[in-house]
Every structure is written in C-alpha cells, then in structure tokens.
Design an enzyme around this catalytic site. Structure first.
Site, mmCIF file in Angstrom:
data_model
loop_
_atom_site.group_PDB
_atom_site.id
_atom_site.type_symbol
_atom_site.label_atom_id
_atom_site.label_comp_id
_atom_site.label_asym_id
_atom_site.label_seq_id
_atom_site.Cartn_x
_atom_site.Cartn_y
_atom_site.Cartn_z
ATOM 1 N N LYS A 188 -2.664 24.154 -14.999
ATOM 2 C CA LYS A 188 -2.511 23.671 -16.366
ATOM 3 C C LYS A 188 -3.909 23.428 -16.919
ATOM 4 O O LYS A 188 -4.759 22.874 -16.216
ATOM 5 C CB LYS A 188 -1.663 22.383 -16.365
ATOM 6 N N SER B 249 5.354 19.636 -21.817
ATOM 7 C CA SER B 249 4.146 20.278 -22.295
ATOM 8 C C SER B 249 3.604 21.350 -21.355
ATOM 9 O O SER B 249 2.775 22.152 -21.760
ATOM 10 C CB SER B 249 3.052 19.228 -22.507
ATOM 11 N N SER C 87 7.007 16.451 -18.650
ATOM 12 C CA SER C 87 6.360 17.751 -18.836
ATOM 13 C C SER C 87 6.326 18.671 -17.621
ATOM 14 O O SER C 87 5.952 19.831 -17.760
ATOM 15 C CB SER C 87 4.937 17.555 -19.330
HETATM 16 N N1 GLN Z 1 7.364 15.272 -24.566
HETATM 17 C C1 GLN Z 1 6.624 14.137 -24.164
HETATM 18 C C2 GLN Z 1 5.478 13.888 -25.120
HETATM 19 O O1 GLN Z 1 5.331 14.614 -26.023
HETATM 20 C C3 GLN Z 1 6.146 14.272 -22.756
HETATM 21 C C4 GLN Z 1 4.954 15.120 -22.593
HETATM 22 C C5 GLN Z 1 4.369 15.065 -21.210
HETATM 23 O O2 GLN Z 1 5.044 14.724 -20.231
HETATM 24 N N2 GLN Z 1 3.099 15.381 -21.128
HETATM 25 O O3 GLN Z 1 4.744 12.965 -25.001
#
Ligand code: GLN
Length: 490
Positions: free
Chosen positions: A81, A157, A181
């Site tokens: 990532k 994400s 995510s």
């Molecule tokens: N969808 C969540 C957010 O936008 C989680 C994102 C994540 O786990 N990085 O914060």
C-alpha cells in the site's frame, strides 16, 4: 526450471516452488511484472512500478536462496500500500500532496519484509487519499477497478492492494485498516484480509491517518498465507510508542486445530435490517458450515453499534486534522508555485494539494477539537468509544469469536456513493467498532451475490490472531470460495 506460475498462486505454493528450486525469484518477478504491464493500465491498482528495482531485489533474493540463507518468504513477490515508506520508492499516499515524495527510509514493516525476510516489491498499490475513504475513489491517481467487475469499486481504502492480489498481479499485499480498510476491500475482491490487534504490527514509517486506530496488516488468498506474513510482520518496535512488548508468536501454530466446541457469537446488531439479503444468505450458509465443523452458536449483543459510525468519524477526523498539519509545503510534499507570504504559502499549498474528502476530514477534525466544541464532540466520542470496547469485552465472556458480514452489500458501482459522504461513512458500520476497540478482525470469502464476492467477518478477542486464523483456515479447508477468481484475467 519447469514451473509455470499459476495466475492466482498462493504465497504458500510459491514458497514451496522456490524452496524446491522449481522456479527462481527473478522468474517469479518477471511473471508478475509482465502481468502488471498487461493488466494494470485498466485496473489502476498500482501507482508506481519499477522493473529494474524489482529485478535487482529478485536477483539478490536468488543469491540468498542459493547460499542457503533464506527464510520462508525469501524471493516472494509482494505489493505495498502506497503509505509504507520504503527507501527510494515514491510513497504518495494516493495524494497530490506527496505525488513526488520519495521516502528516505524504510518503515519497520518494509525492513522486516525486505531486508530481513527477503521479499521482492513488485509495485506500490493505489489507495484512497491518506487512507480516507471506503471505495478508493478519493485517490488523486483515480479509482481502482474491481477485477470482478470493472464498473465497480474494489473497496477502500486499500482498494489497490485488494485488486492487485485478486487480479494475480502479486500473491500478497500489505494494507492498513483504520476503520475497515483491509477487511472491506478483501470482502469485495474475494480475499482473506487480516487486521491484527492494535499494537501488534509497528506503525513506524506507515504514514499516519488516525494514530489510535491505524494498524498494518495483510491481503492474501488464504488465512494460511496471512499467518505466514504475520509471522514476519509482527513484533515489538521501540520506534513506535504504541507497539506492544509481547513474546513472539508463531501464528501458524493453531491453523489445524479442530473447531469442535468453538463458540461463535452472533451479535444481533449485525443481523438486523440494513444488510443486503443476498449477503445475509451467504453469511447464514457460512454459519451452517461452521456448525458442521463442530462450532456452537451464541447470541450476543453489541448495544452501542449504532454509535460507532459517528464516534469513529469524530475521532478519526480529529486525529487526522492533527496528523495532516505537517503537510505545510515547507519540508516535504507539494508547495504552491506562487504565494504572497508564509501564511499564503501554507494556505495555497494545502488547498491546492489536498482532495475534497481530506479537506472535509480536516475541517471536521479541527471543529471537534476546537475550544467550545471539544467537550461536546471529541470528549463525548472518547467516552462512547470506551462503551463500544466494553461491549466486546462483555460479548467475549460467552464466545470465542464474533461472526457477521464484513459489509452491508457487495462491491457497489464506481460513482454510486461518492457524492454522498454520509452514505459512504455508513457503509463502514460492521468494521469500524473493531478499530475503536483495538481488536483483531479478519474477512474471508464466504459466497457470491449476483456474481460478486461476499465477505465474512470474524472478530477475535485481543491478541487472538492465531485462533482467528485457525477459524478461517478450517473454513477454507471445507469450502472453495477463496479459490474462485475473476475471469478474463488469465
Ligand atoms: N472508510 C473509513 C474512513 O474513511 C476507513 C478507512 C480506513 O480504514 N483507512 O476513514
């Protein structure tokens, strides 16, 4: 050498092929680089690919393998990532702000997987900007296409990490999970994704979003592969003040344990309306499978589940607004080409380089931390966070793992939710309370709805990763959902 790499080979299969000298690391790297060249332009799963760098790393791994100085991961390809700092690699965080940022040092996870374990990086995976999003649509580099249906999101994400593994561009990828995510994109792309307990994997060199929630983890085809990876990634790190000093564990040790007597908790809040009936049908089938494997079912309740979304978006945004204040155009990152004063330079650099969702989080976060609102929002959210964690503590008195859907629906269409932030936030309902509590969570494939993968979420008590992986592995020995792959990518 006579090994034709299967498109969707697991890490474990490749590790055996390397050990048996059926294939070399350079051959493996070439295989994946060729697939990336062919398939990545349409999937948009990787932001940066550097063939020469990858092949040099593979060459070094082959030397190590030949010298008999190799571990189980030496020579195996991986994608990261794009928020794990890796020396010499561009580390963009999916943002214009860091579009040209080349990391000057290695994150601890990178050091462990490369310098120590000898893995080979095949590229840097696309992601929502600064990991803020649930669909990979907030990335400055554009959305990732779901390999199962290119009109749909790959999740977020860590959408790039998920698409890379699901499309066979790498057998495994790192990812991070602040509110779901890892688990949510794993669910949408038919993968096994593990978010360890908070503090198990070092956050040093992992670009921060919400520091009390962020945790690095793994996206792979199987629970067995996740265990192999966690063995190399976990461990105390004095450079991360929230890293936990615990004795090292072999996360593979319990993989084969029978499930007879396992108590599975079913929280009534995860089985209410809100969930797509087709997703629920797959989850119910999985529950039957677990019963056949000897598990018993226990009704549990997580009564504060409704508050998890608002609490998370207050806390995560508050932490983000503080963490992102470092991007001011001075020492690194984007700087506006013209400005009138120092203040103007800060303002222009930040407004030109952050995307809309990141700006929204900074505004929310600054607001809830500001004098006069702090008690009403931030402090209140912290109190409810404790209640949410206590719900789990109470539930684990009567069960060993908690089970439910990973997300309310399978992958939605690109563009479907992006203009409605609240709809997007509500999509995180089943995953975020796990981060608020700091627990380990895992998503594994459990079925399909109209041809799209459905994820099953397993939540464990603190530091029960080995048990969670065991519960997932046993399911994968009895089912073949995880062996289903998107078509048209061979
Ligand atoms: N969808 C969540 C957010 O936008 C989680 C994102 C994540 O786990 N990085 O914060």
């Amino acid at each position: 050498m006579s090994f034709s790499t299967p498109a969707f080979a697991t890490l474990t299969e490749l590790s055996q092929a390397l050990a048996a000298k059926k294939v070399s690391s350079v051959e493996l790297a070439t295989h994946y680089l060729d697939r990336i060249e062919r398939l990545n332009p349409s999937l948009n799963a990787l932001i940066t690919v550097d063939r020469a760098k990858t092949l040099a790393e593979a060459q070094a791994a082959d030397t190590r393998l030949a010298a008999g100085n190799a571990g189980p991961l030496t020579g195996l390809p991986i994608a990261h990532k794009d928020l794990f700092c890796a020396e010499g690699w561009r580390t963009t965080c999916g943002s214009k702000m860091l579009e040209n940022f080349v990391a000057p040092y290695d994150a601890t996870v990178i050091r462990k997987l490369h310098a120590e374990a000898g893995m080979v990086c095949v590229g840097r995976a696309n992601m929502d900007e600064f990991a803020m999003g649930s669909s990979n649509e907030t990335s400055y580099f554009g959305p990732v296409k779901n390999p199962w249906d290119s009109s749909r999101v790959a999740g977020g994400s860590s959408g790039g990490s998920a698409a890379v593994v699901a499309a066979g561009l790498a057998p495994v990828a790192t990812a991070t999970d602040t509110g779901g995510s890892i688990r949510q994109p794993a669910g949408m792309c038919n993968l096994t994704g593990l978010k360890p307990s908070y503090g198990v994997v070092s956050r040093y060199g992992m670009v921060a979003y919400a520091s009390s929630l962020d945790q690095g983890g793994i996206m792979a085809h199987t629970a067995e592969d996740c265990a192999l990876m966690l063995n190399a990634m976990a461990g105390f790190d004095e450079r991360d003040s929230t890293s936990l000093e615990r004795a090292p564990e072999d996360y593979r040790r319990d993989l084969e344990q029978p499930l007879a007597g396992l108590r599975i908790g079913l929280p009534k809040e995860f089985f209410g309306p809100g969930c797509d009936p087709a997703v629920m049908a797959s989850v119910q089938e999985a529950i039957k499978q677990y019963q056949a494997l000897g598990a018993t079912l226990v009704d549990v309740s997580l009564p504060h589940t409704d508050l998890a979304v608002p609490v998370y978006y207050v806390i995560a945004s508050a932490e983000a607004s503080s963490n992102l204040s470092r991007y001011d155009g001075v020492r690194f990152g984007y700087r506006a080409p013209s400005y009138d004063s120092l203040d103007d330079m800060y303002m222009k650099s930040r407004s030109q380089a952050f995307g809309e969702e990141v700006k929204r989080r900074i505004l929310i976060g600054t607001y809830v931390l500001s004098h006069g609102y702090y008690d009403a929002y931030y402090l209140q959210a912290q109190r409810i966070r404790r209640l949410i964690a206590n719900d789990f503590v109470a539930a684990f008195k009567s069960c060993d793992v908690i089970l439910g859907p990973t997300a309310p629906t399978p992958a939605f269409r690109i563009g479907e939710k992006i203009s409605d932030p609240v709809q997007m936030y509500l999509f995180d309902i089943y995953t975020i309370s796990v981060n608020l509590a700091g627990l380990p969570g895992l998503s594994l494939p459990c079925g399909q709805a109209a041809g799209l993968p459905v994820g099953l979420q397993l939540i464990g008590n603190y530091f029960s990763e080995a048990r969670l992986l065991n519960v997932a592995h046993r399911f994968q020995q009895a089912t073949d959902w995880h062996r289903q792959h998107p078509t048209g990518l061979e």
